[in-house]
Design an enzyme around this catalytic site. Structure first.
Site, PDB file in Angstrom:
ATOM      1  CE  LYS A 296      10.066  11.242   7.170  1.00  0.00           C
ATOM      2  NZ  LYS A 296      10.016  12.589   6.559  1.00  0.00           N
TER       3      LYS A 296
ATOM      4  CB  SER B 136      13.313  15.197   8.046  1.00  0.00           C
ATOM      5  OG  SER B 136      13.184  14.793   6.708  1.00  0.00           O
TER       6      SER B 136
END
Lengths: 195, 195
Positions: free
Chosen positions: A153, A116
């Site tokens: 993230k 990701s």
DNA sequence: GTCTTTACTGTACAAATGTACACTAACAAT
DNA sequence: ATTGTTAGTGTACATTTGTACAGTAAAGAC
């Protein structure tokens, strides 16, 4: 006898030995490691390296490396046309640990899984260096706890609300609201290309 | 005498000592470190820790930690409830230097400039860890000397000829022919996100 | 209770350790 | 050439090292 104060070569041998064994041998075995013929010669080398700040003594009297022992040379990046000579070594040096880790007791390594964050240059198999309980600001890479799992993230703010943004647009933006549980802030990254 | 095979406590004392001094003392001083009364007792503790895989011997006969010696207990960091245990990273080496660098005397840090390797997850500002004079094989990331400058490329073979391939397709493939001058092989990478 | 096992103590000793000292070869400077 | 400095050698020696072995106190098994 040869007049070569080649302590750099001696230091290199000690560094390689220590990297292999995490320990320095006694004068006897060290005589062979350094390529000398007498233990007395070993003693002189070690005392010189102590005076140069590469070695010190433990309270038990054994020789042990100092921080300087672990510093690595830093090559100049864009090497002028002069060429590989200046590329060999330059003045600056630094220990990787000291370079990346500021608060050892609060710092942990977290292995990266998943892709990701691939667009941020973070690959599966990399290890991110995470400082726990560090203040996070928008734009920081953070490790958050989502559904009991660690997730990597980018912290951002949308309409006054903290959101977690993946680098890979194929993944959704997370809006945990006020239930945002931060594990820590990413302060560095290491990657090994071996094997 | 107390019947307490508390090798965990002994191991902790050794770990603390090693973390402080990067070296293990001889049996004599170790007797005090471990809180024993005889060197023979020290010997038994060390042999048990070797059988458990926490210590080994150098070729010179000295005791030295194994990789297992540096593993962290799982409860090390206060992890939020329900968190996967694997998050806290067991089995890590003592230092990043030890993890990434195998031959200190031949290893150099090279700052990365330019974006030709961006697609390989290597950003400007990163530092690649380069082992000089290491054998390079096709597929390896290498640092080559081109026109007197250090260049980061992937080594490949086309029609029996060694070529240097950038990760960014906007850059050309270099075909240095037999004038290929390798500075070293990239064995690792570090990145700092601070500042 | 009486065994058995375990974790350590205390002693003894050959071998290795660290260091002091005198010596020597190579180099530099005058 | 002479002198001085440097980096090592070789020897010697008191100290320390690691280990073997017998002994001992504590805990568990029966």
């Amino acid at each position: 006898m040869p007049r070569a104060p080649n302590d750099t070569a001696y230091l290199a041998k000690l560094q390689d030995y220590y990297a292999r064994w995490r320990s320095l041998p006694a004068y006897g075995p060290l005589r062979d490691v350094l390529g000398l013929a007498s233990r007395a010669g070993v003693a002189q080398v070690l005392h010189r390296l102590r005076d140069s700040g590469f070695l010190e003594r433990t309270p038990a009297g054994r020789w042990t490396p100092t921080a300087r022992f672990f510093e690595r040379p830093l090559a100049d990046a864009p090497v002028p046309a002069g060429l590989p000579v200046s590329a060999t070594d330059s003045g600056e040096a630094s220990s990787i640990d000291a370079y990346l880790i500021r608060h050892p007791s609060r710092t942990v390594l977290v292995p990266v899984t998943g892709d990701s964050m691939l667009d941020a240059g973070i690959h599966p198999g990399d290890r991110v260096i995470v400082e726990r309980d560090a203040p996070a600001r928008p734009g920081d890479l953070v490790v958050a706890v989502i559904d009991g799992e660690l997730t990597l993230k980018t912290l951002a703010v949308e309409n006054g609300e903290a959101v977690l943004r993946p680098a890979n647009p194929a993944y959704p933006v997370l809006r945990p609201g006020d239930r945002l549980d931060l594990f820590g802030v990413v302060v560095g990254l290491i990657r090994s290309y071996r094997r």
